[in-house]
Each structure stands twice: as structure tokens, then as C-alpha cells.
Design a protein around this motif. Structure first.
Motif, PDB file in Angstrom:
ATOM      1  N   ARG A 219      17.691 -27.559-153.374  1.00 18.72           N
ATOM      2  CA  ARG A 219      17.273 -28.591-154.327  1.00 18.72           C
ATOM      3  C   ARG A 219      18.326 -29.689-154.331  1.00 18.72           C
ATOM      4  O   ARG A 219      19.526 -29.399-154.177  1.00 18.72           O
ATOM      5  CB  ARG A 219      17.160 -27.962-155.717  1.00 18.72           C
ATOM      6  CG  ARG A 219      16.548 -28.875-156.750  1.00 18.72           C
ATOM      7  CD  ARG A 219      16.375 -28.168-158.080  1.00 18.72           C
ATOM      8  NE  ARG A 219      15.607 -28.973-159.001  1.00 18.72           N
ATOM      9  CZ  ARG A 219      15.304 -28.598-160.238  1.00 18.72           C
ATOM     10  NH1 ARG A 219      15.687 -27.410-160.686  1.00 18.72           N
ATOM     11  NH2 ARG A 219      14.608 -29.394-161.015  1.00 18.72           N
ATOM     12  N   ASN A 220      17.919 -30.922-154.534  1.00 16.31           N
ATOM     13  CA  ASN A 220      18.893 -32.022-154.473  1.00 16.31           C
ATOM     14  C   ASN A 220      20.042 -31.772-155.458  1.00 16.31           C
ATOM     15  O   ASN A 220      19.863 -31.173-156.523  1.00 16.31           O
ATOM     16  CB  ASN A 220      18.213 -33.380-154.690  1.00 16.31           C
ATOM     17  CG  ASN A 220      17.967 -33.688-156.152  1.00 16.31           C
ATOM     18  OD1 ASN A 220      18.891 -34.018-156.895  1.00 16.31           O
ATOM     19  ND2 ASN A 220      16.719 -33.566-156.592  1.00 16.31           N
ATOM     20  N   ALA A 221      21.227 -32.242-155.055  1.00 18.64           N
ATOM     21  CA  ALA A 221      22.457 -31.885-155.767  1.00 18.64           C
ATOM     22  C   ALA A 221      22.453 -32.315-157.229  1.00 18.64           C
ATOM     23  O   ALA A 221      22.942 -31.582-158.099  1.00 18.64           O
ATOM     24  CB  ALA A 221      23.648 -32.518-155.050  1.00 18.64           C
ATOM     25  N   LYS A 222      21.881 -33.465-157.525  1.00 18.62           N
ATOM     26  CA  LYS A 222      21.967 -33.989-158.890  1.00 18.62           C
ATOM     27  C   LYS A 222      21.105 -33.157-159.846  1.00 18.62           C
ATOM     28  O   LYS A 222      21.542 -32.794-160.938  1.00 18.62           O
ATOM     29  CB  LYS A 222      21.547 -35.462-158.909  1.00 18.62           C
ATOM     30  CG  LYS A 222      22.521 -36.374-158.164  1.00 18.62           C
ATOM     31  CD  LYS A 222      22.072 -37.817-158.153  1.00 18.62           C
ATOM     32  CE  LYS A 222      23.065 -38.663-157.350  1.00 18.62           C
ATOM     33  NZ  LYS A 222      22.653 -40.066-157.279  1.00 18.62           N
ATOM     34  N   ASP A 223      19.887 -32.860-159.422  1.00 19.95           N
ATOM     35  CA  ASP A 223      19.037 -32.018-160.278  1.00 19.95           C
ATOM     36  C   ASP A 223      19.568 -30.587-160.333  1.00 19.95           C
ATOM     37  O   ASP A 223      19.421 -29.902-161.346  1.00 19.95           O
ATOM     38  CB  ASP A 223      17.592 -32.027-159.765  1.00 19.95           C
ATOM     39  CG  ASP A 223      16.866 -33.315-160.112  1.00 19.95           C
ATOM     40  OD1 ASP A 223      17.187 -33.924-161.154  1.00 19.95           O
ATOM     41  OD2 ASP A 223      15.972 -33.723-159.346  1.00 19.95           O
ATOM     42  N   ASN A 224      20.163 -30.162-159.226  1.00 18.74           N
ATOM     43  CA  ASN A 224      20.764 -28.829-159.211  1.00 18.74           C
ATOM     44  C   ASN A 224      21.860 -28.720-160.267  1.00 18.74           C
ATOM     45  O   ASN A 224      21.925 -27.754-161.033  1.00 18.74           O
ATOM     46  CB  ASN A 224      21.313 -28.579-157.798  1.00 18.74           C
ATOM     47  CG  ASN A 224      21.900 -27.213-157.642  1.00 18.74           C
ATOM     48  OD1 ASN A 224      22.979 -26.941-158.158  1.00 18.74           O
ATOM     49  ND2 ASN A 224      21.203 -26.332-156.948  1.00 18.74           N
ATOM     50  N   LEU A 225      22.690 -29.742-160.320  1.00 20.97           N
ATOM     51  CA  LEU A 225      23.775 -29.765-161.306  1.00 20.97           C
ATOM     52  C   LEU A 225      23.218 -29.724-162.740  1.00 20.97           C
ATOM     53  O   LEU A 225      23.671 -28.942-163.577  1.00 20.97           O
ATOM     54  CB  LEU A 225      24.630 -31.021-161.068  1.00 20.97           C
ATOM     55  CG  LEU A 225      25.529 -31.577-162.170  1.00 20.97           C
ATOM     56  CD1 LEU A 225      26.469 -30.541-162.738  1.00 20.97           C
ATOM     57  CD2 LEU A 225      26.342 -32.748-161.622  1.00 20.97           C
ATOM     58  N   VAL A 226      22.223 -30.527-163.000  1.00 17.87           N
ATOM     59  CA  VAL A 226      21.632 -30.571-164.347  1.00 17.87           C
ATOM     60  C   VAL A 226      21.008 -29.218-164.707  1.00 17.87           C
ATOM     61  O   VAL A 226      21.229 -28.669-165.795  1.00 17.87           O
ATOM     62  CB  VAL A 226      20.561 -31.690-164.432  1.00 17.87           C
ATOM     63  CG1 VAL A 226      19.761 -31.590-165.720  1.00 17.87           C
ATOM     64  CG2 VAL A 226      21.212 -33.057-164.309  1.00 17.87           C
ATOM     65  N   SER A 227      20.279 -28.662-163.767  1.00 12.69           N
ATOM     66  CA  SER A 227      19.601 -27.391-164.030  1.00 12.69           C
ATOM     67  C   SER A 227      20.622 -26.283-164.286  1.00 12.69           C
ATOM     68  O   SER A 227      20.473 -25.491-165.219  1.00 12.69           O
ATOM     69  CB  SER A 227      18.696 -27.049-162.840  1.00 12.69           C
ATOM     70  OG  SER A 227      17.975 -25.882-163.103  1.00 12.69           O
ATOM     71  N   TYR A 228      21.676 -26.250-163.456  1.00 16.81           N
ATOM     72  CA  TYR A 228      22.718 -25.238-163.655  1.00 16.81           C
ATOM     73  C   TYR A 228      23.444 -25.403-164.988  1.00 16.81           C
ATOM     74  O   TYR A 228      23.830 -24.428-165.631  1.00 16.81           O
ATOM     75  CB  TYR A 228      23.740 -25.263-162.511  1.00 16.81           C
ATOM     76  CG  TYR A 228      23.566 -24.093-161.582  1.00 16.81           C
ATOM     77  CD1 TYR A 228      23.674 -22.780-162.056  1.00 16.81           C
ATOM     78  CD2 TYR A 228      23.272 -24.274-160.247  1.00 16.81           C
ATOM     79  CE1 TYR A 228      23.484 -21.706-161.219  1.00 16.81           C
ATOM     80  CE2 TYR A 228      23.079 -23.201-159.392  1.00 16.81           C
ATOM     81  CZ  TYR A 228      23.188 -21.915-159.885  1.00 16.81           C
ATOM     82  OH  TYR A 228      22.992 -20.853-159.061  1.00 16.81           O
ATOM     83  N   TYR A 229      23.641 -26.635-165.392  1.00 23.50           N
ATOM     84  CA  TYR A 229      24.319 -26.900-166.667  1.00 23.50           C
ATOM     85  C   TYR A 229      23.541 -26.248-167.814  1.00 23.50           C
ATOM     86  O   TYR A 229      24.113 -25.528-168.643  1.00 23.50           O
ATOM     87  CB  TYR A 229      24.440 -28.409-166.859  1.00 23.50           C
ATOM     88  CG  TYR A 229      24.924 -28.823-168.218  1.00 23.50           C
ATOM     89  CD1 TYR A 229      26.208 -28.472-168.655  1.00 23.50           C
ATOM     90  CD2 TYR A 229      24.104 -29.566-169.072  1.00 23.50           C
ATOM     91  CE1 TYR A 229      26.653 -28.855-169.918  1.00 23.50           C
ATOM     92  CE2 TYR A 229      24.554 -29.958-170.325  1.00 23.50           C
ATOM     93  CZ  TYR A 229      25.820 -29.593-170.739  1.00 23.50           C
ATOM     94  OH  TYR A 229      26.263 -29.965-171.985  1.00 23.50           O
ATOM     95  N   HIS A 230      22.234 -26.455-167.829  1.00 26.03           N
ATOM     96  CA  HIS A 230      21.420 -25.857-168.895  1.00 26.03           C
ATOM     97  C   HIS A 230      21.356 -24.336-168.735  1.00 26.03           C
ATOM     98  O   HIS A 230      21.386 -23.592-169.718  1.00 26.03           O
ATOM     99  CB  HIS A 230      20.024 -26.471-168.907  1.00 26.03           C
ATOM    100  CG  HIS A 230      20.043 -27.906-169.333  1.00 26.03           C
ATOM    101  ND1 HIS A 230      20.226 -28.276-170.648  1.00 26.03           N
ATOM    102  CD2 HIS A 230      19.949 -29.062-168.629  1.00 26.03           C
ATOM    103  CE1 HIS A 230      20.231 -29.604-170.732  1.00 26.03           C
ATOM    104  NE2 HIS A 230      20.066 -30.094-169.521  1.00 26.03           N
TER     105      HIS A 230
END
Ligand code: A3P
Length: 252
Positions: free
Chosen positions: A89-100
Motif C-alpha cells: 500500500r502506498n507509504a502515506k496511507d500506510n503510515l496513517v493506517s498504522y498510526y490509527h
């Protein structure tokens, strides 16, 4: 033996694979919650069987889950020529998803504030290691191993096309009716409402903080990144991803 790999999109591909293996029959996928159907090989938590114990007790063909970087995959997976499906998954959405996810998962360290987690991600100090190395190393491995490398964004854009790839890879061409059923059963809303896929029973997931199946979109990063963070992220990304032929889509 079959395996679902990922950097976010795991549960989605697991359910697709389960449906394909079971001929597109949703009733078969209701046999147990997803964490019991597909052992998570590196999982060890108190008071429940480990992923390894579950896997050992399961007859083949098994669907196993892991988030491991390619170098840490047990050699037996290669020796036995397992089929592997990797979802990136693209890095930016991956980061957001992992944060939550890290906020709601009490088994993982608390992520801190968004600004703090952003820095941790850039430093590669996140569970299962740096995103950039993870996606690049599995991308290279697909050149000489049986790996179907999929992208979360393609699955969102054209689920029928990506599900067909899974069926072909698993040598289970089920036809158009089954494909439609798989698309419906594995849609975001269906999986969010399905107690066998939404992890509602895991005691260390606190869904009141954030539901596990949360938003499921491409481009959610735009609601989190500041302009300055976005610029820094892009600069860092260019350095870390230099030389790879991997291409991600950050918005649809
Ligand atoms: P978001 O946090 O962006 O909503 P994993 O299973 O690897 O932990 O990934 C979880 C992410 O996949 C979450 O992303 C979740 O909502 C998303 N997801 C799960 N099932 C999905 C589906 N059927 N369609 C789209 N996204 C899905």
C-alpha cells in the motif's frame, strides 16, 4: 501452502484468498474468525495459542499470514515453494493506517502524537521495520520466487481484475458469478460488518479508539499530513526509493 503478505491490506487479501480457496462460498468463510482461519506465524500472545501452534495443528493447504520482511521469512517457505501473495500500500496511507492501528492495538507500543509517529515512520522505527525496505525487498524477491505482488490501490480501483489475478495464481478459475460473490463479500462495508473479519472479538483491540476496519480509502493521508510534512516525506521518499522500478499511486 499459501500465504498472504502485506504492508496493510492483509485482512482484505486474506478474505479474498479464503473465498477463492472455498469456491466463492461465503458460508465457508464464516467457519471461524479470520485470526483462527489463517495463523499469523509471528504472533505470540499470552493465554492464546501462538500462530505457530495454530499452523502446526492445521491440515494443508494452509493460508498463513505474516508481516515479516523478506529476509526474516523462515527458509522452509522457499524450500517448499509456497505460493505467496504480497499486498503493498502506498507509504502515506500506510503510515496513517498504522498510526490509527497502533492506537487501538494495546499489544503494540502507543504511537504517541501524530507528529511523533510521523518522525518514527521516517526513521523506520515502526513494527515490522521500515516500509521502504519492506516493499522494495519483496518486489525484488518476486523476480525469482512464486510471489504475486499486488497493490492495495489497484484492488480499490478494479477489484474484479485483481481478484482474477488471485484466482489465476491459485489455479482456481471460478467464473464470473463466483467473482461477483467474492467482490461483494470482501467489500469494505461487508468486511466491516462481518464479525468473522472485523476482529471484534480480540481483547487487545480497542475499537472504541479506532475501528480495525476503519476507512479503507486511498488518499486519507491528505487529511493528516501538513504541507511541511508532505514536502519532507516526499524528499525522504525520493532518497530511499531511488533505483527501484516500484511505482505507487497516492490517490485515485
Ligand atoms: P485504514 O486504516 O486505512 O482504514 P491490515 O489488515 O493489513 O492491518 O490493514 C488494515 C487496513 O486495510 C485498514 O485501512 C482497513 O480499513 C483496510 N481494509 C480492510 N478490509 C478492507 C476492504 N475490504 N476494503 C478496503 N480496505 C480494507
Amino acid at each position: 501452502m499459501i500465504k498472504a503478505e502485506t504492508t496493510k491490506g492483509t485482512t482484505w487479501i486474506q478474505e479474498i484468498v479464503d473465498m477463492v480457496i472455498h469456491g466463492g462460498d461465503p458460508a465457508m468463510c464464516q467457519r471461524a474468525p479470520i485470526h483462527l482461519r489463517h495463523p499469523f506465524i509471528e504472533l505470540r500472545c499470552p493465554n492464546i495459542p501462538s500462530g505457530l501452534e495454530l499452523a502446526e495443528a492445521m491440515p494443508p493447504p494452509r493460508i498463513l499470514k505474516t508481516h515479516l520482511p523478506v529476509q526474516l521469512l523462515p527458509p522452509s517457505f522457499w524450500e517448499k515453494d509456497c505460493k505467496i501473495i504480497y499486498v503493498a500500500r502506498n507509504a502515506k496511507d500506510n503510515l496513517v493506517s498504522y498510526y490509527h492501528f497502533q492506537q487501538m492495538n494495546r499489544a503494540l507500543p502507543h504511537p504517541g502524537t501524530w507528529a511523533q509517529y510521523f518522525e518514527k515512520f521516517l526513521a523506520g522505527e515502526v513494527p515490522w521495520g521500515p516500509w521502504h525496505d519492506h516493499v522494495k525487498d519483496w518486489w525484488e524477491a518476486r523476480e525469482h520466487q512464486r510471489i504475486l505482488y499486488l497493490f492495495y490501490e489497484d484492488m480499490k480501483k478494479d477489484p474484479a481484475h485483481e481478484i482474477q489475478k488471485v484466482m489465476t495464481f491459485l489455479e482456481k478459475d471460478l467464473g464470473e458469478d463466483a467473482k461477483e460473490k467474492i467482490i461483494g463479500h470482501t467489500s469494505f462495508q461487508a468486511m466491516k460488518e462481518n464479525p468473522m473479519t472485523n476482529y471484534c472479538a480480540l481483547p487487545w483491540f480497542d475499537h472504541s479508539v479506532s475501528p480495525f476496519i476503519r476507512k479503507g480509502t486511498v488518499g486519507d493521508w491528505k487529511t493528516h499530513f501538513t504541507v511541511e510534512q508532505n514536502e519532507r516525506f516526499d524528499e525522504d521518499y525520493r532518497t530511499k526509493m531511488v533505483g527501484t522500478s516500484l511505482n505507487f499511486c497516492n490517490e485515485l
